[in-house]
Design an enzyme around this catalytic site. Structure first.
Site, mmCIF file in Angstrom:
data_model
loop_
_atom_site.group_PDB
_atom_site.id
_atom_site.type_symbol
_atom_site.label_atom_id
_atom_site.label_comp_id
_atom_site.label_asym_id
_atom_site.label_seq_id
_atom_site.Cartn_x
_atom_site.Cartn_y
_atom_site.Cartn_z
ATOM 1 N N LYS A 40 56.615 44.098 13.868
ATOM 2 C CA LYS A 40 56.598 45.322 14.666
ATOM 3 C C LYS A 40 55.170 45.842 14.719
ATOM 4 O O LYS A 40 54.576 46.156 13.688
ATOM 5 C CB LYS A 40 57.533 46.362 14.049
ATOM 6 C CG LYS A 40 57.463 47.692 14.785
ATOM 7 C CD LYS A 40 58.568 48.630 14.376
ATOM 8 C CE LYS A 40 58.352 50.002 15.015
ATOM 9 N NZ LYS A 40 59.420 50.938 14.683
ATOM 10 N N ARG A 48 59.282 58.175 21.720
ATOM 11 C CA ARG A 48 59.029 59.285 20.804
ATOM 12 C C ARG A 48 59.464 60.607 21.406
ATOM 13 O O ARG A 48 59.780 61.540 20.683
ATOM 14 C CB ARG A 48 57.570 59.269 20.357
ATOM 15 C CG ARG A 48 57.343 58.023 19.491
ATOM 16 C CD ARG A 48 55.978 57.950 18.879
ATOM 17 N NE ARG A 48 55.862 56.654 18.193
ATOM 18 C CZ ARG A 48 54.721 56.126 17.796
ATOM 19 N NH1 ARG A 48 53.593 56.774 18.006
ATOM 20 N NH2 ARG A 48 54.700 54.954 17.190
ATOM 21 N N ARG A 86 50.575 55.428 12.999
ATOM 22 C CA ARG A 86 51.357 54.497 12.176
ATOM 23 C C ARG A 86 50.573 53.227 11.812
ATOM 24 O O ARG A 86 51.148 52.224 11.418
ATOM 25 C CB ARG A 86 52.641 54.110 12.913
ATOM 26 C CG ARG A 86 53.524 55.282 13.314
ATOM 27 C CD ARG A 86 54.980 54.851 13.394
ATOM 28 N NE ARG A 86 55.826 55.685 14.232
ATOM 29 C CZ ARG A 86 56.193 56.930 13.953
ATOM 30 N NH1 ARG A 86 55.763 57.534 12.854
ATOM 31 N NH2 ARG A 86 56.988 57.593 14.773
ATOM 32 N N LYS A 120 58.523 43.067 18.298
ATOM 33 C CA LYS A 120 58.504 44.310 19.070
ATOM 34 C C LYS A 120 57.093 44.843 19.184
ATOM 35 O O LYS A 120 56.399 44.866 18.175
ATOM 36 C CB LYS A 120 59.384 45.316 18.333
ATOM 37 C CG LYS A 120 59.382 46.704 18.909
ATOM 38 C CD LYS A 120 60.210 47.580 18.029
ATOM 39 C CE LYS A 120 60.112 49.000 18.503
ATOM 40 N NZ LYS A 120 60.659 49.911 17.560
ATOM 41 N N TYR A 173 66.614 48.727 27.620
ATOM 42 C CA TYR A 173 67.185 49.872 28.334
ATOM 43 C C TYR A 173 67.653 49.458 29.729
ATOM 44 O O TYR A 173 68.326 50.233 30.400
ATOM 45 C CB TYR A 173 66.140 50.987 28.431
ATOM 46 C CG TYR A 173 65.612 51.417 27.068
ATOM 47 C CD1 TYR A 173 66.343 52.294 26.268
ATOM 48 C CD2 TYR A 173 64.416 50.904 26.562
ATOM 49 C CE1 TYR A 173 65.885 52.658 25.010
ATOM 50 C CE2 TYR A 173 63.944 51.260 25.309
ATOM 51 C CZ TYR A 173 64.686 52.134 24.537
ATOM 52 O OH TYR A 173 64.239 52.484 23.287
HETATM 53 C C1 PBG Z 1 61.464 53.867 14.752
HETATM 54 C C2 PBG Z 1 61.434 53.141 16.029
HETATM 55 C C3 PBG Z 1 60.541 53.232 17.103
HETATM 56 C C4 PBG Z 1 61.056 52.419 18.119
HETATM 57 C C5 PBG Z 1 62.204 51.818 17.621
HETATM 58 N N1 PBG Z 1 62.409 52.263 16.325
HETATM 59 C C6 PBG Z 1 59.336 54.078 17.310
HETATM 60 C C7 PBG Z 1 58.157 53.921 16.467
HETATM 61 O O1 PBG Z 1 58.054 53.051 15.621
HETATM 62 O O2 PBG Z 1 57.290 54.780 16.640
HETATM 63 C C8 PBG Z 1 60.482 52.254 19.491
HETATM 64 C C9 PBG Z 1 61.442 51.822 20.550
HETATM 65 C C10 PBG Z 1 60.961 51.998 21.938
HETATM 66 O O3 PBG Z 1 59.804 52.344 22.206
HETATM 67 O O4 PBG Z 1 61.786 51.778 22.847
HETATM 68 N N2 PBG Z 1 60.438 53.633 13.868
#
Ligand code: PBG
Length: 325
Positions: free
Chosen positions: A195, A205, A217, A248, A313
């Site tokens: 990720k 967010r 992050r 991701k 989505y």
């Molecule tokens: C939680 C999380 C995030 C996403 C999925 N789980 C956001 C992040 O890490 O800031 C993002 C999913 C998306 O952008 O569709 N940590």
């Protein structure tokens, strides 16, 4: 050199021939539809940057779940918006939390839907980080027990699989151990193994109200410049007990999807994230692109790169298009 003996265009002459030669076929079988649940009754808050997507209370959420089931989409992944945020993200692992109640509602309604849950703290903490913060730092090890508690609470509510997305080191192992200890040895883990720290999460967010209140992050999510490190992350998660892994975001990381597919024999997912979705929707709304054509091309590309599971989505739209064709 081989011309005119070899003519690739021979296999492009008609739809029937193209179909025979086709290497990748998109189907709804690998789709997981992300959904956001919030407290309350009869609530539907549309997300401005994600047309068609909304935060919904459990009752409204359940209505949409019936639609998802009818479209033949096999599963959903759940994100929760708490009543109240606090430093330890308490509602992430509260029995009466929005996600826990949503899972119970799907089970009660006996819907034929696989329920996956995102396991993270950022939606639930007042500082918006994915772990416990001490002296301005996100602490790894003290976060693990909270993530494990969240995963167990999801399993207890009836989740089929949990998806840790926090990027703390050792979280898959901690979650596996806690699930087993609570008698949930059959609940699978699909980890967000690779990720990245990505700008493509922007719209999410807003949807999950999870933007970090200070800093970013980068101290826990991966550097977009790194590919070899993704292999290491996947190795670690598998060694800790992940059953499936994910990459991701998807579009800017197709090479990572491909590398992971080549190196590991486990089911592989990719998350076609909020920013990727928002860009397509915005351009389509302006009439600048052909939405259907582009979405099908994007999802085919993610699939072709090696992901057999796609969190997107676009799932409902695509399921409709595939049904019609
Ligand atoms: C939680 C999380 C995030 C996403 C999925 N789980 C956001 C992040 O890490 O800031 C993002 C999913 C998306 O952008 O569709 N940590």
């Amino acid at each position: 050199m081989n011309f005119p003996v070899t003519r690739p265009r021979r296999l492009r002459r008609s739809e029937a021939i193209r179909s025979l030669a086709r290497e990748t076929r998109l189907s709804t079988h690998g789709f997981i539809y992300p959904m956001f649940v919030c407290p309350g009754q009869n609530v539907r808050n549309p997300i401005g940057s994600m047309p068609g997507v909304a935060q919904q209370s459990v009752d409204k959420f359940l209505e949409e779940c019936r639609e998802v089931e009818q479209l033949g989409i096999p599963g959903i992944i759940l994100f929760g918006i708490p009543d109240k945020k606090d430093a330890r993200g308490s509602e992430a692992y509260a029995a009466g939390g929005a996600v826990q109640r949503a899972i119970e509602a799907v089970r009660r309604a006996k819907l034929n839907l696989l329920v996956m849950t995102d396991v993270c703290l950022c939606e639930y903490t007042d500082h918006g980080h994915c772990g416990i913060v001490e002296n301005g730092e996100v602490k790894n090890d003290p976060t693990l027990e909270l993530l494990a508690a969240a995963a167990v609470s999801h399993a207890r509510a009836g989740a089929d699989m949990v998806a840790p997305s926090d990027m703390m080191d050792g979280r898959v192992g901690a979650i596996r151990k806690a699930l087993d200890a609570a008698g949930f040895e059959d609940i699978a883990i699909i980890s967000y193994a690779a990720k990245y720290c990505s700008g493509f999460y922007g719209p999410f967010r807003e949807a999950a109200e999870s933007a970090p209140q200070f800093g970013d992050r980068r101290g826990y999510q991966m550097d977009p410049a790194n590919a070899r490190e993704a292999i290491r992350e996947v190795e670690l998660d598998l060694a800790e007990g992940a059953d499936m892994v994910m990459v991701k975001p998807a579009l800017a990381y197709l090479d990572i999807i491909h590398r992971v597919r080549e190196m590991f024999d486990v089911p592989l997912g990719a998350y076609n994230v909020s920013g990727e979705f928002a860009m397509v929707k915005a351009a389509a709304a302006n009439g600048w692109i052909d939405e259907k054509r582009i979405v099908l091309e994007i999802l085919t590309g993610i699939h072709r790169a090696g992901a057999s599971i796609v969190l997107t989505y676009h799932a409902k739209d695509v399921a409709r298009w595939l049904k019609d064709s």
